[in-house]
Design an enzyme around this catalytic site. Structure first.
Site, mmCIF file in Angstrom:
data_model
loop_
_atom_site.group_PDB
_atom_site.id
_atom_site.type_symbol
_atom_site.label_atom_id
_atom_site.label_comp_id
_atom_site.label_asym_id
_atom_site.label_seq_id
_atom_site.Cartn_x
_atom_site.Cartn_y
_atom_site.Cartn_z
ATOM 1 N N GLY A 1 16.972 -27.824 -119.284
ATOM 2 C CA GLY A 1 16.888 -26.186 -118.862
ATOM 3 C C GLY A 1 15.994 -25.362 -119.846
ATOM 4 N N SER A 2 15.107 -25.905 -120.590
ATOM 5 C CA SER A 2 14.126 -25.228 -121.294
ATOM 6 C C SER A 2 13.102 -24.334 -120.419
ATOM 7 C CB SER A 2 13.075 -26.093 -122.353
ATOM 8 O OG SER A 2 12.388 -26.655 -121.614
ATOM 9 N N ASN A 3 12.968 -24.530 -119.421
ATOM 10 C CA ASN A 3 12.144 -23.724 -118.256
ATOM 11 C C ASN A 3 12.781 -22.652 -117.821
ATOM 12 O OD1 ASN A 3 9.034 -24.614 -117.907
ATOM 13 N ND2 ASN A 3 10.198 -26.464 -118.106
ATOM 14 N N MET B 1 15.317 -32.242 -110.521
ATOM 15 C CA MET B 1 14.882 -33.875 -110.408
ATOM 16 C C MET B 1 15.365 -34.303 -108.999
ATOM 17 S SD MET B 1 13.044 -33.505 -112.810
ATOM 18 C CE MET B 1 12.204 -35.345 -113.055
ATOM 19 N N ARG B 2 15.508 -33.690 -107.869
ATOM 20 C CA ARG B 2 15.861 -34.347 -106.719
ATOM 21 C C ARG B 2 14.827 -33.859 -105.638
ATOM 22 N NH1 ARG B 2 19.002 -37.658 -107.405
ATOM 23 N NH2 ARG B 2 19.646 -37.828 -105.279
ATOM 24 N N ASN C 1 7.749 -24.783 -107.779
ATOM 25 C CA ASN C 1 8.135 -26.060 -108.548
ATOM 26 C C ASN C 1 7.139 -26.073 -109.720
ATOM 27 O OD1 ASN C 1 9.197 -28.550 -109.313
ATOM 28 N ND2 ASN C 1 7.576 -29.499 -108.476
ATOM 29 N N HIS D 1 5.565 -28.754 -112.407
ATOM 30 C CA HIS D 1 5.430 -30.130 -112.633
ATOM 31 C C HIS D 1 4.497 -30.626 -113.717
ATOM 32 C CE1 HIS D 1 5.433 -34.253 -111.013
ATOM 33 N NE2 HIS D 1 3.985 -34.298 -111.371
#
Ligand code: GAR
Length: 186
Positions: free
Chosen positions: A6-8, A84-85, A101, A103
Site C-alpha cells: 500500500g505504499s502507492n 494484483m488481480r 493502473n 505498473h
C-alpha cells in the site's frame, strides 16, 4: 484498489493531505484482509472494503461487486495502486477511461507479473514505471506518464524495486492531478 503493502496508496493520501492532489478518497478496496494497505487506510481513517477474490466464482463476479461498490460511492476515477488481480470487461466497461493502473516497468516492456524481475533478467540498463489507462488487454492501455530509473550492475530485486517505487510515489499522484480534468464531474 490495493492488494499488498500500500505504499502507492499512501503516496496518494499524502498528496491529497498536502494539497498537491485535489481529490477525495471515499474508499479503499483490498482483496487481502490483512494487507499493509488496509492498515495504512485505518491509520488515515479512510473507509476500507475487503473484497476477497477467493469468495467469488470467477473474475467477472469479483468485478461486478467492485462496480457496485464504486457506483454506490459515486467515484469519478478508480486507481489500481498495486491491485494484483487481472480485471475484466465488467470493470473496464463500467469505468471507461476512468480506470488507472501503475505498473513497475517502462511499458510496453515487461507486462504482467514481476516486472522488476523481468527487467533484471533481460539485462536492460534503464527501467522505470508507467501510469496508464486500463483496457481489457493486460498492461496495454494508453500511457499517461512514465518515469525512468537506471538499472545498476550491482542491483538485486530489492534495490531495483525500491528505486522504481520511489519514482512511483511521485509519478502516480502527479499524474492523477495532471489528468484530473478528465474525470471531474463538476
Ligand atoms: C507497485 O510497485 C506497483 O507498480 C505494482 O505493485 C506494487 C505495489 O506496491 N503493481 C503491479 O505490478 C501491477 N501489475 P505498493 O503496495 O507498495 O503500492
Amino acid at each position: 484498489m490495493a492488494s499488498g503493502n500500500g505504499s502507492n496508496f499512501e503516496a496518494i493520501v499524502q498528496a491529497v493531505q498536502s494539497g498537491r492532489l485535489g481529490a477525495d478518497i471515499p474508499l479503499l478496496v483490498v482483496n487481502n484482509k490483512n494487507c499493509g494497505a488496509h492498515q495504512r487506510a485505518d491509520r488515515f481513517g479512510i473507509h476500507v472494503e475487503v473484497v476477497d477474490h477467493r469468495d467469488f466464482p470467477n473474475r467477472e463476479a469479483l468485478d461486478r461487486q467492485l462496480v457496485g461498490l464504486f457506483q454506490s460511492h459515486r467515484v469519478d476515477v478508480v486507481v489500481m495502486a498495486g491491485w494484483m488481480r487481472i480485471v475484466t470487461d465488467v470493470l473496464v466497461n463500467a469505468f471507461p477511461e476512468q480506470l488507472v493502473n501503475i505498473h513497475p516497468s517502462l511499458l510496453p516492456s515487461f507486462r504482467g507479473l514481476d516486472a522488476v524481475g523481468q527487467a533484471l533478467h533481460a539485462g536492460v540498463s534503464i527501467s522505470g514505471c508507467t501510469v496508464h489507462i486500463v483496457t481489457a488487454d493486460l498492461d496495454a492501455g494508453p500511457i499517461l506518464s512514465q518515469a525512468a530509473v537506471p538499472v545498476l550492475s550491482s542491483d538485486n530485486h530489492a534495490s531495483l524495486a525500491e528505486r522504481v517505487q520511489k519514482q512511483e510515489h511521485i509519478l502516480l499522484p502527479a499524474t492523477l492531478q495532471q489528468n484530473a480534468h478528465r474525470w471531474r464531474q463538476g
